[in-house]
Design a protein around this motif. Structure first.
Motif, short mmCIF file in Angstrom:
data_model
loop_
_atom_site.label_atom_id
_atom_site.label_comp_id
_atom_site.label_asym_id
_atom_site.label_seq_id
_atom_site.Cartn_x
_atom_site.Cartn_y
_atom_site.Cartn_z
N TRP A 87 -0.98 3.22 -6.75
CA TRP A 87 -0.67 1.96 -7.40
C TRP A 87 -1.36 1.97 -8.76
CZ3 TRP A 87 -3.87 2.65 -3.25
CH2 TRP A 87 -5.23 2.36 -3.43
N ASN A 88 -0.96 1.05 -9.61
CA ASN A 88 -1.58 0.92 -10.92
C ASN A 88 -2.65 -0.17 -10.82
OD1 ASN A 88 -2.31 0.34 -13.61
ND2 ASN A 88 -0.27 0.88 -14.37
N GLU A 89 -3.90 0.24 -10.81
CA GLU A 89 -4.99 -0.72 -10.61
C GLU A 89 -5.13 -1.68 -11.78
OE1 GLU A 89 -6.61 2.92 -12.61
OE2 GLU A 89 -5.29 2.52 -10.89
N HIS A 93 0.19 -6.49 -9.83
CA HIS A 93 0.64 -6.05 -8.51
C HIS A 93 -0.38 -5.11 -7.86
CE1 HIS A 93 5.12 -6.97 -9.60
NE2 HIS A 93 4.45 -8.03 -9.20
N GLY A 94 -0.94 -4.22 -8.67
CA GLY A 94 -1.96 -3.32 -8.15
C GLY A 94 -3.19 -4.07 -7.68
N LEU A 97 -2.53 -5.58 -4.29
CA LEU A 97 -2.62 -4.60 -3.20
C LEU A 97 -4.08 -4.32 -2.84
CD1 LEU A 97 0.15 -2.00 -4.17
CD2 LEU A 97 0.30 -3.87 -2.52
N GLU A 98 -4.92 -4.15 -3.85
CA GLU A 98 -6.33 -3.86 -3.60
C GLU A 98 -7.01 -5.04 -2.90
OE1 GLU A 98 -8.03 -2.82 -7.36
OE2 GLU A 98 -7.36 -0.73 -7.22
N ASN A 110 -6.81 5.53 -4.08
CA ASN A 110 -5.69 5.54 -5.01
C ASN A 110 -5.49 6.97 -5.50
OD1 ASN A 110 -3.75 5.11 -6.94
ND2 ASN A 110 -4.85 3.48 -8.02
N ARG A 112 -3.19 8.04 -7.50
CA ARG A 112 -2.45 8.11 -8.77
C ARG A 112 -3.19 8.99 -9.76
NH1 ARG A 112 -1.48 5.04 -13.73
NH2 ARG A 112 -3.42 3.90 -13.41
N THR A 120 2.85 -0.50 -10.76
CA THR A 120 2.79 -0.48 -9.29
C THR A 120 4.20 -0.68 -8.75
OG1 THR A 120 0.55 -1.36 -9.26
CG2 THR A 120 1.86 -1.67 -7.27
N HIS A 122 7.28 -2.02 -6.87
CA HIS A 122 7.57 -3.37 -6.38
C HIS A 122 9.05 -3.48 -6.02
CE1 HIS A 122 7.73 -3.40 -10.82
NE2 HIS A 122 8.73 -4.25 -10.70
N CYS A 141 4.94 4.06 -10.20
CA CYS A 141 4.11 5.26 -10.05
C CYS A 141 4.33 5.97 -8.71
CB CYS A 141 2.64 4.93 -10.26
SG CYS A 141 1.97 3.64 -9.20
#
Length: 211
Positions: A87-89, A93-94, A97-98, A110, A112, A120, A122, A141
């Protein structure tokens, strides 16, 4: 079904579950009961506001396991639950998730890489009036997630269980979810990585591993 002897033999053993796969954010759109799918260029009313949820097969699997562990009082042994996904932290959206994984006590990794730039993953989930679901998915990603990006060393080690039970007395299971949502898992490299995990784990004494 486990017997009482199984329960006795498992008491005090560490149980480690690691889930590998996809993590998405779902944007849920529920249509009015009598509404059909929107016509091209048209407008269809929603029965409720658009809601956002953490999702994806792998994250859902980890969440259900965490929920089951919390609901069963006096579960056997000690359970460590982990998730490896991408995911894109840096995007909202990232971060969702975290926060979700942390809320459920899921140990996250992660996977990535810098080459896996993108949002992230979706998915817009459209639920029609009769309950049929349709999807609009942006892999983001997830499209760049390769099996070679997995942290297999952490899946092999036993000194990172973070439980009280001795590391020579444990069970480990690695579960793959959302395989068909991750195109770069399809080239056979995932099978090679899983084989390596099993082979190296088999050389450690006192534990069992399943995939």
């Amino acid at each position: 079904m486990s017997s009482s002897n199984d329960a006795t033999s498992s008491a005090g053993k560490a149980v480690r579950l690691d889930v590998i796969g996809d993590a998405f954010v779902d944007l849920l759109c529920v249509m009015e009961p009598d509404a059909g799918m929107p016509e091209p260029g048209g407008d269809t009313r929603l029965a409720s506001p658009v809601r956002t949820f953490a999702g994806g097969s792998a994250l859902n699997t980890a969440t259900h396991i965490a929920s089951l562990c919390q609901s069963v009082s006096g579960h056997r042994g000690h359970i460590s639950l982990g998730l490896q996904a991408v995911w894109n932290e840096g995007d909202e959206h990232g971060k969702l998730l975290e926060a979700h994984a942390n809320q459920w006590g899921i140990r996250i990794k992660n996977c990535r890489t810098p080459e896996g730039a993108g949002a992230t993953g979706h998915c817009i989930v459209i639920v029609s009036g009769n309950g049929e679901r349709s999807f609009l998915t942006h892999l983001g990603c997830v499209a760049h997630f390769c099996a070679s990006h997995l942290d297999i060393h952490s899946l092999i080690r036993t000194d990172n269980l973070s439980v009280d039970a001795p590391t020579h007395s444990h069970h480990q299971h690695v579960h793959v979810a959302g395989y068909y949502n991750i195109p770069k898992f399809w080239n056979g490299n995932l099978q090679s990585q899983l084989h390596q995990i099993r082979e190296k784990r088999s050389k450690l004494s006192g534990g069992t591993t399943s995939i």
